[in-house]
Write an enzyme that holds these catalytic residues in place. Structure first.
Site, mmCIF file in Angstrom:
data_model
loop_
_atom_site.group_PDB
_atom_site.id
_atom_site.type_symbol
_atom_site.label_atom_id
_atom_site.label_comp_id
_atom_site.label_asym_id
_atom_site.label_seq_id
_atom_site.Cartn_x
_atom_site.Cartn_y
_atom_site.Cartn_z
ATOM 1 N N ARG A 10 -41.189 15.275 29.807
ATOM 2 C CA ARG A 10 -40.564 14.118 30.442
ATOM 3 C C ARG A 10 -41.091 13.989 31.860
ATOM 4 N NH1 ARG A 10 -36.805 10.763 32.514
ATOM 5 N NH2 ARG A 10 -35.327 11.602 34.046
ATOM 6 N N VAL A 11 -41.541 12.802 32.223
ATOM 7 C CA VAL A 11 -41.980 12.506 33.594
ATOM 8 C C VAL A 11 -41.083 11.382 34.110
ATOM 9 C CG1 VAL A 11 -44.339 13.384 33.587
ATOM 10 C CG2 VAL A 11 -43.881 11.179 32.537
ATOM 11 N N GLY A 12 -40.019 11.764 34.778
ATOM 12 C CA GLY A 12 -39.005 10.794 35.152
ATOM 13 C C GLY A 12 -38.637 10.840 36.621
ATOM 14 N N SER A 13 -37.562 10.166 36.930
ATOM 15 C CA SER A 13 -37.040 10.150 38.295
ATOM 16 C C SER A 13 -35.718 10.885 38.327
ATOM 17 C CB SER A 13 -36.863 8.709 38.786
ATOM 18 O OG SER A 13 -36.005 7.989 37.921
ATOM 19 N N HIS B 74 -37.374 3.875 14.487
ATOM 20 C CA HIS B 74 -37.576 3.476 15.876
ATOM 21 C C HIS B 74 -39.025 3.561 16.346
ATOM 22 C CE1 HIS B 74 -33.466 5.088 15.363
ATOM 23 N NE2 HIS B 74 -33.141 3.993 16.008
ATOM 24 N N ARG C 141 -41.047 3.419 41.804
ATOM 25 C CA ARG C 141 -40.769 4.362 40.724
ATOM 26 C C ARG C 141 -41.687 4.126 39.534
ATOM 27 N NH1 ARG C 141 -35.506 3.131 42.449
ATOM 28 N NH2 ARG C 141 -35.089 1.729 40.697
ATOM 29 N N ARG D 296 -43.721 2.336 33.031
ATOM 30 C CA ARG D 296 -44.364 3.537 33.548
ATOM 31 C C ARG D 296 -45.272 4.145 32.486
ATOM 32 N NH1 ARG D 296 -40.249 7.541 35.291
ATOM 33 N NH2 ARG D 296 -39.833 6.040 36.951
ATOM 34 N N GLY E 158 -39.091 7.407 31.279
ATOM 35 C CA GLY E 158 -38.012 6.574 30.771
ATOM 36 C C GLY E 158 -38.422 5.123 30.629
ATOM 37 N N GLU F 38 -30.328 13.867 36.747
ATOM 38 C CA GLU F 38 -30.994 12.844 35.936
ATOM 39 C C GLU F 38 -30.175 12.682 34.649
ATOM 40 O OE1 GLU F 38 -33.421 14.294 32.967
ATOM 41 O OE2 GLU F 38 -31.582 15.412 33.336
ATOM 42 N N MET F 39 -30.729 12.048 33.606
ATOM 43 C CA MET F 39 -29.892 11.658 32.478
ATOM 44 C C MET F 39 -30.450 12.020 31.096
ATOM 45 S SD MET F 39 -28.627 7.884 33.804
ATOM 46 C CE MET F 39 -27.248 7.802 32.662
ATOM 47 N N GLU F 40 -31.521 12.809 31.039
ATOM 48 C CA GLU F 40 -32.166 13.024 29.743
ATOM 49 C C GLU F 40 -32.462 14.473 29.372
ATOM 50 O OE1 GLU F 40 -32.578 8.973 31.021
ATOM 51 O OE2 GLU F 40 -33.455 10.711 32.019
ATOM 52 N N ARG G 203 -38.983 -2.384 19.829
ATOM 53 C CA ARG G 203 -38.014 -2.612 20.902
ATOM 54 C C ARG G 203 -38.650 -2.599 22.291
ATOM 55 N NH1 ARG G 203 -32.225 -0.903 19.524
ATOM 56 N NH2 ARG G 203 -32.180 -0.903 17.257
ATOM 57 N N SER H 205 -36.443 10.199 43.397
ATOM 58 C CA SER H 205 -36.498 8.758 43.684
ATOM 59 C C SER H 205 -35.451 8.335 44.696
ATOM 60 C CB SER H 205 -36.308 7.950 42.399
ATOM 61 O OG SER H 205 -35.052 8.273 41.806
ATOM 62 N N ASP H 206 -34.362 9.096 44.771
ATOM 63 C CA ASP H 206 -33.328 8.794 45.756
ATOM 64 C C ASP H 206 -32.614 10.088 46.118
ATOM 65 O OD1 ASP H 206 -30.583 8.492 43.856
ATOM 66 O OD2 ASP H 206 -32.482 8.057 42.874
#
Length: 240
Positions: free
Chosen positions: A88-91, A5, A219, A25, A21, A181-183, A44, A205-206
């Protein structure tokens, strides 16, 4: 050296990798903050860049969405590219009125509604947590920059759309959980398994309580405070 990958060569990634993510970004961080960023992966469309920040080699690469995606990328970076730290720098979505949109949150632990932990076949319940050195360094960096960063538990959920709806996620606030979040679960467990360090820093973010939210464009390019904290952390971690 390419993995299934990642097409980069050994040495293309820095000791510390920032991991949003969204590939866009990642591109924004590289072009806005890094000096002489070089694209080292685009398999990808998951863009990975390496450059320097304040003279320190730093990389940034997207993770995609969810535990399976960040699980693949973080494992390959930790295991095959000598990466020591992933931030990780996410929302995230706020679960409490203690937070407001655009607040910055660091996840000390990751409560989870995901099956990712099952794959480690442990005879009990795994507790995914951030690395203390990385977390304490990020807290130090936030203070130096005068940015308020909330620290507490996150909820990592496999389903963005779930049968229980928003109320099911809000139940976690009763146990002091700050945001969803999801990760985080996959990242923290991969770091533990490989003997490396990981930290999740998110921007709200929300808001699941008030209904306030940001746009996809916001975002992508306006959550700069968490990016600055992560970059300063990368610099401070160079000697640790």
């Amino acid at each position: 050296m390419a993995t299934p990958h990642i097409s980069a060569e050994k040495g293309d990634f820095a000791k510390t990798v920032l991991m949003p993510g969204d590939p866009l970004r990642a591109k924004f961080i590289a072009e806005t903050f890094l000096e002489n960023p070089v694209l080292v992966n685009n398999v990808r469309g998951v863009q990975g860049y390496t450059g320097t920040y304040k003279g320190v080699k730093v990389s940034v690469m997207a993770s995609g969405m969810g535990c399976p995606s960040i699980g693949i990328y973080s494992y390959e970076l930790f295991s095959f590219y000598d990466v020591e730290n992933i931030i990780r720098v996410g929302s995230a979505g706020a679960l409490t009125e203690k937070l407001k949109v655009r607040d910055v949150v660091a996840g000390i632990g990751s409560n989870h509604a995901t099956g990712y932990a099952d794959h480690f076949n442990m005879p009990g319940t795994l507790a995914p947590t951030a690395d203390y050195t990385l977390l304490s360094t990020a807290v130090e960096a936030a203070k130096e920059k005068g940015i308020e960063m909330h620290v507490g538990n996150l909820l990592c959920h496999d389903a963005f759309y779930n049968e229980g709806g928003m109320q099911e996620s809000l139940e976690w606030a009763k146990m002091g959980t700050l945001a969803v979040e999801m990760e985080s679960t996959a990242l923290y467990l991969n770091a533990a398994r490989t003997g490396k360090r990981a930290l999740v820093i998110c921007t709200i973010s929300d808001h699941l309580v008030t209904g306030e939210k940001t746009t996809s464009e916001e975002r992508q390019s306006t959550f700069t405070q968490m990016m600055e904290i992560a970059l300063e952390t990368a610099v401070l971690m160079e000697g640790k």
